[in-house]
Structures are given as structure tokens and as C-alpha cells.
Write an enzyme that holds these catalytic residues in place. Structure first.
Site, PDB file in Angstrom:
ATOM      1  N   THR A  78       0.699  -7.604 -10.460  1.00  0.00           N
ATOM      2  CA  THR A  78       1.435  -8.073 -11.637  1.00  0.00           C
ATOM      3  C   THR A  78       0.436  -8.963 -12.346  1.00  0.00           C
ATOM      4  OG1 THR A  78       3.580  -8.151 -10.485  1.00  0.00           O
ATOM      5  CG2 THR A  78       3.374  -9.567 -12.366  1.00  0.00           C
ATOM      6  N   VAL A  96      14.325  -1.911 -10.633  1.00  0.00           N
ATOM      7  CA  VAL A  96      14.063  -2.949 -11.632  1.00  0.00           C
ATOM      8  C   VAL A  96      13.193  -4.043 -11.016  1.00  0.00           C
ATOM      9  CG1 VAL A  96      15.122  -4.700 -13.117  1.00  0.00           C
ATOM     10  CG2 VAL A  96      16.187  -2.445 -12.891  1.00  0.00           C
ATOM     11  N   ILE A 156       6.147  -9.002  -4.032  1.00  0.00           N
ATOM     12  CA  ILE A 156       7.238  -8.056  -3.835  1.00  0.00           C
ATOM     13  C   ILE A 156       8.459  -8.538  -4.625  1.00  0.00           C
ATOM     14  CG2 ILE A 156       8.773  -6.999  -2.130  1.00  0.00           C
ATOM     15  CD1 ILE A 156       6.009  -6.110  -1.550  1.00  0.00           C
ATOM     16  N   GLY A 157       8.833  -7.747  -5.629  1.00  0.00           N
ATOM     17  CA  GLY A 157       9.896  -8.162  -6.536  1.00  0.00           C
ATOM     18  C   GLY A 157      11.190  -8.508  -5.824  1.00  0.00           C
TER      19      GLY A 157
HETATM   20  N1  GLY Z   1       6.427  -8.232  -8.849  1.00  0.00           N
HETATM   21  C1  GLY Z   1       6.315  -6.939  -9.343  1.00  0.00           C
HETATM   22  C2  GLY Z   1       7.336  -6.025  -8.855  1.00  0.00           C
HETATM   23  O1  GLY Z   1       7.752  -6.112  -7.703  1.00  0.00           O
HETATM   24  O2  GLY Z   1       7.763  -5.199  -9.592  1.00  0.00           O
END
Ligand code: GLY
Length: 323
Positions: free
Chosen positions: A186, A215, A237-238
Site C-alpha cells: 500500500t 474491500v 493486511i486490511g
Molecule cells: N492494506 C491493503 C489491503 O489490505 O487492501
């Protein structure tokens, strides 16, 4: 609170990962990050607002195929690129963003446009419609390296949790070690301008190889948040970032009176107890620069008003720090 004549400050990130294989790799990433810091910091010195510097920094990082945002974004499980980006202006305390947009050169530019719109967060169809409305030419952000990465992953039936944080070639040392662990790409920029105002921006191609419709945290207040008191951008990790509501958690702690470094320390201590996998960068209105890292390495660089520094040689053992 905002003070005219404030010394501008800037911190940016290009993701977090397990570790960089060779010094050549770290040096190449460092050069990329420093050139963005120099450019965006010069804008701040010339009187640009925090939001303007954040947008500029994000655009430059989106243009660098090394990082997972804009050109060089990772592919999702169906071989398509869907990007997400958000901008938050701390002065107005206003969030805007796009979720899962394709064919855009600068997703952060769409978030910028949406700052003054009535409907401020648009997902796939809405974001595509906005691209058409703004008459932006269609742009294919796919690179050969990301395509090859996806083809390889397809042969392995998409067993990795995330794609590589930085594109692999033409600098082979840039590959992150330990194929079994996730990669976290990111980009993000946080700025304090000379009027004492803060802003944060974040942009991503997502985790890579994810389900259609997944998302990202990057276009949520969990991944990107700013008030008059503090601003934070996250990477990693989102799902972990969302579970901790990390950016908003840190910023609200500062808004409630905790010093920025203590807010990072407390939030990352809690995160480590829950084995989270992410990093974050932040600034407060007094000019304190902070970062936190619950992954192996955080690719962050900053300008503290005197000099440029970075976190590339700092390992996970040191979880948070100041610039
Ligand atoms: N932080 C980026 C994602 O997990 O989409």
C-alpha cells in the site's frame, strides 16, 4: 491546534513486508521513497496545504511501478486490477475515497475530487462513472511483472495471502524473503503544513489474489484518518487493520489527549497481543512524527524539517518510533 508559521513535516510509506533480501534492495526502495519525500516536502515549504502535499506524494508513489498502488498494482484472483484510495483533510475532518476502481492512473485524484462532492465514497460502478464524468482517459495500470506474478500464483492455485509488496524485477534483491508469509503493499502520505493543518492519503491495489468484491481498509477510516490533532495512514493486511480500526484508533487517542507516540505504543502493543500484521505512519499538530510496525519491516521515509530519515533498517523488534 493549528499554528501559522509551523515547521512543515512529512512521512510517507510504500508498504510493509517480512524483510528485504539484500542491501541493494533496501537502497533502491530508499531512493524511490526519498525522491517522493523531497518533492512533496518542497511543496510544503513553498506553502502548499497538507492535502496538496499528500495528493502529490500519493500520485508520485502511484506512478512508481515498484509499489502496489496505481501503476504496478497487484492483480486480484480473476486477473483484474481494482484499486482503492482515500484522502482525509484534518482541518475539515472530511474523508473521501474510491473503492475497487479499475483503469485509473491516480485513484487518489478521484478521492481528491470527491472531497467537495456530496457523495464522498464511491465503489466500483460509481467510481467508473466518475472517471467518465471527469473525462479521464482510460489507463491500464498493469505491469508485466505483476501479470507474471499472478500467472505464477495461478499455477499454485492462489495459496499466498498477499502479493509481493514491491515488484520483483529488474532488481531481483527487491523480493521479500519468506514466501510463506504475507506481503503487505500500500502507499501512504501524511503531512503537516505551515498553517499547522494535517492530512492523510492512502492508495492500494489491495492484497493481491483476493476474491472479487473484497474491500480494502485503505478507503476506510480504519486505514486512513485525520483530525485537527493527528493524521495516520496504514499498510498491511486490511482485515487486521479493520479489526483494530487502526488509523482512527490512534488518531482518536491523540484527540482525547494522549501524546502521538503513546497512542502508537498502546495501539501497537494491543495489536501485537492479537498477532496483527500491519504498519502505520502518523503526525500530530505539534509536528511529532511517528511510525509503528507489527510486520517485519516498514518501508517509510520522512522529513522532520531538518533532514530525511527512514525506517528501512529497523526490524520488528523495535515496534514503534519517532522521526
Ligand atoms: N492494506 C491493503 C489491503 O489490505 O487492501
Amino acid at each position: 491546534m493549528a499554528t501559522e508559521g509551523t515547521q512543515p513535516k512529512l512521512i510517507i510509506h510504500g508498504g510493509a513486508g517480512s524483510s528485504l533480501k539484500g542491501k541493494g534492495g533496501a537502497e533502491a526502495v530508499r531512493q524511490s521513497l526519498y525522491s517522493v519525500v523531497e518533492d512533496a516536502y518542497a511543496l510544503l515549504l513553498a506553502g502548499a496545504s497538507a492535502s496538496e502535499a499528500v495528493i502529490r506524494g500519493c500520485q508520485l508513489l502511484e506512478d512508481d511501478p515498484r509499489f502496489n498502488a496505481g501503476i504496478g498494482s497487484v492483480l486480484q484472483s480473476d486477473g483484474q486490477i481494482r484499486m482503492s484510495a482515500a484522502l482525509m483533510d484534518g482541518l475539515k475532518q472530511r474523508f473521501s475515497g474510491v473503492i475497487n476502481v479499475s483503469r485509473a492512473q491516480h485513484p487518489i485524484g478521484l478521492a481528491e475530487f470527491l472531497q467537495s462532492a456530496q457523495d464522498r465514497v464511491l465503489s466500483d460502478h460509481g467510481a467508473a462513472e466518475l472517471l467518465r464524468e471527469l473525462q479521464l482517459p482510460p489507463f491500464d495500470p498493469m505491469t508485466e511483472l505483476r501479470l507474471q506474478e499472478w500467472i505464477q500464483e495461478r499455477q499454485g492455485n492462489f495459496t499466498r495471502r498477499m502479493a509481493d509488496i514491491v515488484a520483483v524485477d529488474p532488481v531481483p534483491e527487491l523480493v521479500f524473503q519468506d514466501e510463506s508469509t504475507a506481503r503487505r503493499g500500500t502507499i501512504g502520505v501524511v503531512a503537516l503544513d505551515s498553517a499547522g493543518h494535517l492530512a492523510a492519503g492512502t492508495s492500494t491495489g489491495g492484497k493481491g489474489f483476493e476474491r472479487i468484491g473484497r474491500v480494502s481498509d485503505s478507503a476506510m477510516p480504519a486505514g486512513n484518518y485525520a483530525t485537527a490533532e493527528a493524521a495516520v495512514s496504514c499498510t498491511g493486511i486490511g482485515e487486521d487493520i479493520i479489526d483494530e480500526c487502526l488509523a482512527a484508533r490512534i488518531v482518536v487517542r491523540v484527540t482525547d489527549g494522549l501524546p502521538l507516540l503513546s497512542a502508537f505504543e498502546r495501539s501497537f502493543t494491543e495489536a501485537q497481543q492479537r498477532q496483527r500484521d500491519f504498519g502505520a505512519i502518523g503526525l500530530d499538530a505539534t509536528g511529532t512524527i511517528a511510525w509503528g510496525n507489527a510486520s517485519g519491516i516498514l518501508l517509510a521515509a520522512y522529513h522532520n524539517g531538518e533532514q530525511i530519515g527512514d525506517t528501512l533498517d529497523i526490524s520488528r523488534e523495535k515496534t514503534f518510533g519517532v522521526g
